[in-house]
Design an enzyme around this catalytic site. Structure first.
Site, PDB file in Angstrom:
ATOM      1  N   LYS A 175      -1.828   7.598   0.826  1.00 33.47           N
ATOM      2  CA  LYS A 175      -0.102   6.532   1.047  1.00 33.47           C
ATOM      3  C   LYS A 175       0.746   7.984   1.375  1.00 33.47           C
ATOM      4  O   LYS A 175       2.154   8.004   2.191  1.00 33.47           O
ATOM      5  CB  LYS A 175       0.915   5.740   0.313  1.00 33.47           C
ATOM      6  CG  LYS A 175       0.091   4.335   0.102  1.00 33.47           C
ATOM      7  CD  LYS A 175       0.449   4.118  -0.695  1.00 33.47           C
ATOM      8  CE  LYS A 175       0.498   2.798  -0.940  1.00 33.47           C
ATOM      9  NZ  LYS A 175       0.959   1.788  -1.607  1.00 33.47           N
ATOM     10  N   ASP A 214       7.019  -1.324  -0.112  1.00 35.41           N
ATOM     11  CA  ASP A 214       6.772  -1.614  -1.043  1.00 35.41           C
ATOM     12  C   ASP A 214       7.953  -1.614  -1.886  1.00 35.41           C
ATOM     13  O   ASP A 214       8.321  -2.149  -3.440  1.00 35.41           O
ATOM     14  CB  ASP A 214       5.706  -0.183  -1.918  1.00 35.41           C
ATOM     15  CG  ASP A 214       4.063  -0.028  -2.136  1.00 35.41           C
ATOM     16  OD1 ASP A 214       3.718  -1.540  -1.359  1.00 35.41           O
ATOM     17  OD2 ASP A 214       3.463   1.023  -1.522  1.00 35.41           O
TER      18      ASP A 214
END
Ligand code: ATR
Length: 272
Positions: free
Chosen positions: A65, A101
């Site tokens: 990420k 997210d």
């Protein structure tokens, strides 16, 4: 056919493929969503190949990420804020990085707390990537955070790197923190309680009782109701399941890629 996928290591147990395939079915998209196990040294090649092979986008998961930022030609403000990317979209020339997210956390929590109205006192258990993304998602409301971690030095590092009011301590002090503060939200950002060790919990029912009326949010989603959430429910507290965050981040990625509204209910059923 529109091509999508998940890039991470490991990816075998991910529910994203199932969730997105259901979304394609529900919205009539002729889509393919694959899970690609990509090791650390292979990330750049995977991202460039995706563009060459005509993919629309990817979800990016652990451990990539942060590393994937380097291969994006543009970052959306969500990715800038989080300093992490979990979704990329290819355009003719660009590779745009997003972080869904954050919206995933906010939409899931909003079902139990009005995040826009409150100046929350948040206790976070854990100090890894998951803890950081929850804090990033919540920090715009001038909230106060206390980060408690098994390894105290890691909590210190995370706390000192934040540009918001925060303190830190050892996870052993969790019960005391709940007793001593007027807590609004407790977040479990550790893997404690995750399958197969489903009997474990960072707090017992007794430890959760008589500490005020905060909301308990567990990022662990397998099982859907963790031991911590069960204990919280039995102690009379409101709970938010990690599954909600998972579904909402997936829904937001789907919307970025396709421009369509995501069939959230069907996606949720599919992962349940
Ligand atoms: P993630 O990206 O999912 O946050 P991570 O960066 O590995 O994963 O962070 C996991 C967090 O859970 C860490 O804060 C870890 O504590 P340590 O810093 O002491 O390793 C915490 N954690 C993992 N297993 C744990 C356990 N059995 N009990 C308590 N905390 C645990």
């Amino acid at each position: 056919v529109m091509l999508f996928g998940l890039i991470g290591d490991p990816v075998e147990h991910s529910v994203s493929p199932v969730m997105h395939r259901v979304a394609f079915e529900e919205t009539g998209i002729d889509g393919f969503y694959g899970a690609f196990n990509v090791e650390k040294g292979e990330l750049e090649e995977a991202i460039l190949n995706g563009q060459k092979d005509g993919f629309t986008g990817f979800n990016i998961t652990i451990p990539h990420k942060e590393d994937v930022i380097e291969y994006c030609t543009e970052l959306d403000e969500t990715a800038e804020k989080a300093e992490a990317v979990n979704t990329i979209k290819y355009t003719e020339k660009d590779i745009i990085g997003y972080n869904t997210d954050i919206v995933g956390v906010r939409r899931a929590l909003n079902e139990e707390i009005d995040l826009d109205k409150m100046d929350l006192d948040v206790v976070v258990a854990g100090a890894g990537g998951a803890a950081k993304s929850v804090i990033t998602a919540l920090k715009q409301n001038t909230n106060k955070f206390i980060i408690l971690n098994r390894t105290k030095s890691k909590a210190k590092k995370l706390s000192e790197g934040l540009d918001v009011e925060s303190s830190y301590g050892s996870l052993d002090g969790l019960e005391d923190a709940l007793r001593d503060r007027d807590v609004d939200l407790l977040v479990n950002a550790t893997p404690v309680g995750m399958h197969p060790k489903t009997d474990e919990s960072i707090l017992s029912k007794d430890e959760l009782s008589d500490k005020g009326s905060f909301v308990v949010f567990d990022l662990v989603y397998n099982p859907v109701e963790t031991k911590l959430l069960k204990n919280a429910r039995e102690a009379g507290l409101k709970t938010v399941e990690g599954l909600g965050m998972l579904v909402y981040q997936g829904a937001a990625s789907f919307e970025i890629w396709t421009g369509l509204n995501a069939p959230v209910e069907a996606m949720k059923k599919a992962v349940e």
